[in-house]
Design an enzyme around this catalytic site. Sequence first.
Site, mmCIF file in Angstrom:
data_model
loop_
_atom_site.group_PDB
_atom_site.id
_atom_site.type_symbol
_atom_site.label_atom_id
_atom_site.label_comp_id
_atom_site.label_asym_id
_atom_site.label_seq_id
_atom_site.Cartn_x
_atom_site.Cartn_y
_atom_site.Cartn_z
ATOM 1 N NE ARG A 102 30.046 -10.015 20.334
ATOM 2 C CZ ARG A 102 29.605 -9.023 19.560
ATOM 3 N NH1 ARG A 102 28.381 -9.038 19.085
ATOM 4 N NH2 ARG A 102 30.397 -8.016 19.236
ATOM 5 C CG HIS A 106 26.853 -10.879 14.068
ATOM 6 N ND1 HIS A 106 27.615 -11.443 15.041
ATOM 7 C CD2 HIS A 106 26.753 -9.560 14.404
ATOM 8 C CE1 HIS A 106 27.981 -10.523 15.914
ATOM 9 N NE2 HIS A 106 27.471 -9.368 15.544
ATOM 10 C CD GLU A 157 28.362 -14.850 15.558
ATOM 11 O OE1 GLU A 157 27.233 -14.833 16.061
ATOM 12 O OE2 GLU A 157 28.962 -13.810 15.178
HETATM 13 P P1 NAD Z 1 26.686 -0.652 25.916
HETATM 14 O O1 NAD Z 1 28.058 -0.778 26.490
HETATM 15 O O2 NAD Z 1 26.172 0.705 25.559
HETATM 16 O O3 NAD Z 1 25.624 -1.305 26.919
HETATM 17 C C1 NAD Z 1 25.810 -2.537 27.537
HETATM 18 C C2 NAD Z 1 25.043 -2.513 28.854
HETATM 19 O O4 NAD Z 1 25.099 -3.813 29.427
HETATM 20 C C3 NAD Z 1 25.624 -1.540 29.883
HETATM 21 O O5 NAD Z 1 24.595 -0.729 30.409
HETATM 22 C C4 NAD Z 1 26.226 -2.461 30.940
HETATM 23 O O6 NAD Z 1 26.158 -1.908 32.259
HETATM 24 C C5 NAD Z 1 25.332 -3.663 30.813
HETATM 25 N N1 NAD Z 1 25.914 -4.898 31.329
HETATM 26 C C6 NAD Z 1 27.202 -5.294 31.358
HETATM 27 N N2 NAD Z 1 27.304 -6.529 31.890
HETATM 28 C C7 NAD Z 1 26.044 -6.913 32.195
HETATM 29 C C8 NAD Z 1 25.497 -8.070 32.776
HETATM 30 N N3 NAD Z 1 26.261 -9.087 33.156
HETATM 31 N N4 NAD Z 1 24.158 -8.122 32.952
HETATM 32 C C9 NAD Z 1 23.369 -7.090 32.575
HETATM 33 N N5 NAD Z 1 23.829 -5.962 32.028
HETATM 34 C C10 NAD Z 1 25.150 -5.876 31.839
HETATM 35 O O7 NAD Z 1 26.658 -1.627 24.667
HETATM 36 P P2 NAD Z 1 25.655 -1.589 23.420
HETATM 37 O O8 NAD Z 1 26.212 -0.706 22.367
HETATM 38 O O9 NAD Z 1 24.277 -1.348 23.902
HETATM 39 O O10 NAD Z 1 25.815 -3.091 22.887
HETATM 40 C C11 NAD Z 1 25.332 -4.192 23.620
HETATM 41 C C12 NAD Z 1 25.848 -5.478 22.991
HETATM 42 O O11 NAD Z 1 25.246 -5.655 21.720
HETATM 43 C C13 NAD Z 1 27.355 -5.477 22.685
HETATM 44 O O12 NAD Z 1 28.108 -5.877 23.806
HETATM 45 C C14 NAD Z 1 27.480 -6.475 21.567
HETATM 46 O O13 NAD Z 1 27.734 -7.751 22.120
HETATM 47 C C15 NAD Z 1 26.096 -6.482 20.938
HETATM 48 N N6 NAD Z 1 26.081 -5.974 19.553
HETATM 49 C C16 NAD Z 1 25.563 -6.771 18.577
HETATM 50 C C17 NAD Z 1 25.501 -6.315 17.262
HETATM 51 C C18 NAD Z 1 24.898 -7.147 16.166
HETATM 52 O O14 NAD Z 1 25.079 -6.819 14.991
HETATM 53 N N7 NAD Z 1 24.173 -8.201 16.465
HETATM 54 C C19 NAD Z 1 26.019 -5.047 16.951
HETATM 55 C C20 NAD Z 1 26.522 -4.261 17.973
HETATM 56 C C21 NAD Z 1 26.564 -4.726 19.283
#
Ligand code: NAD
Length: 330
Positions: A234, A295, A263
């Site tokens: 993000r 994105h 964005e």
């Molecule tokens: P997920 O919930 O499986 O994993 C997120 C991880 O981050 C978890 O293990 C959690 O414990 C950890 N976490 C939470 N807060 C934290 C912090 N302050 N510091 C370190 N770790 C922390 O999520 P995911 O499916 O792996 O997705 C991760 C992120 O990717 C989403 O939150 C979203 O913002 C982003 N995303 C981006 C796109 C894109 O197209 N660019 C698409 C999907 C998701």
Amino acid sequence: MKIAFFSSKPYDKTFFEAENKNYGFELNFYETHLGPHIVNAIEDEQAVCVFVNDKVNRQVIEILAKKGVKIIALRCAGFNNVDLEAAKEFGIKVCRVPAYSPEAVAEHTMAMLLTLNRKTHKAYNRVREQNFALNGLLGFNLFQKTIGIVGTGKIGKAFINIAKGFGCKIIAYDLYPDQELMNNGVEYVELDKLFKSSDIISLHCPLTPENHYMINQETIAMMKDGVTIINTSRGGLINTHEAIESLKNHKIGYLGIDVYEQEEKLFFKDLSAEIIQDDMIQRLMSFPNVLVTAHQAFFTQEALEQISEITMRSISEIKEKGSTDEVVML
Ligand code: NAD
């Protein structure tokens, strides 16, 4: 059941209409984002389906509730753009797509990294101009580099698997370390140590009030000179202004961003005939060692099929049973 889709694109229509053959709901697609200006268009829809840059704040939720909307379905994983407290207060269920092809995002992360470290974006243009010289295209190996992963959830894990294939050393930081990853040689460290020890830092954690601007001038100062930072998570995780200063003084060697803190005014739109007012993005795009994608990390055939499938199933389950596994809890 009527569902209003906001920020919808032709591909949303294609995938959701295909999936809707299993449900027979009435789907109304609006190109505009959801906001106070559009909620009056909602007539008897019980669900709205929104995306990453729809700002679903208290004001919008209050109007949605008055209109009889019972479900806000996010067709994405992140939910930082929805006021969950307000939704709860007004009795609206919020669901999301917690997992859809994490490999899509992880593979795009590696694509960004490989573009930057081997300068394929520059080579592509150069060869088309019949310039076959190599000056300025010197890259670096990923083999034996240390990659620091912030957030080892589904996407972080998928990216670790890919990076291991390149022979990288993986260190990680997460609020909840993953035992399976530790058993497989991933070393969890404190965030400061990750910043200090990584050649490449890749962000895969959600954006929360606590980690807003986690990449800022203080944390960048801790990093190795010439560090590579990739953010497919993000935009708000990076203080863009301070990252630009660190690019100007060569502290950051490479920056790849698929997300950007402002964005919503730019991404998912064709602005090729417009005058862009956002000076920060223009400055970012002027650096030869910065790669911006809009994105698109999630944007694969497989991911869009899963997104439409899970979103429609969640809406249907909430309608039939009052809840679903994909409901976002406070
Ligand atoms: P997920 O919930 O499986 O994993 C997120 C991880 O981050 C978890 O293990 C959690 O414990 C950890 N976490 C939470 N807060 C934290 C912090 N302050 N510091 C370190 N770790 C922390 O999520 P995911 O499916 O792996 O997705 C991760 C992120 O990717 C989403 O939150 C979203 O913002 C982003 N995303 C981006 C796109 C894109 O197209 N660019 C698409 C999907 C998701």
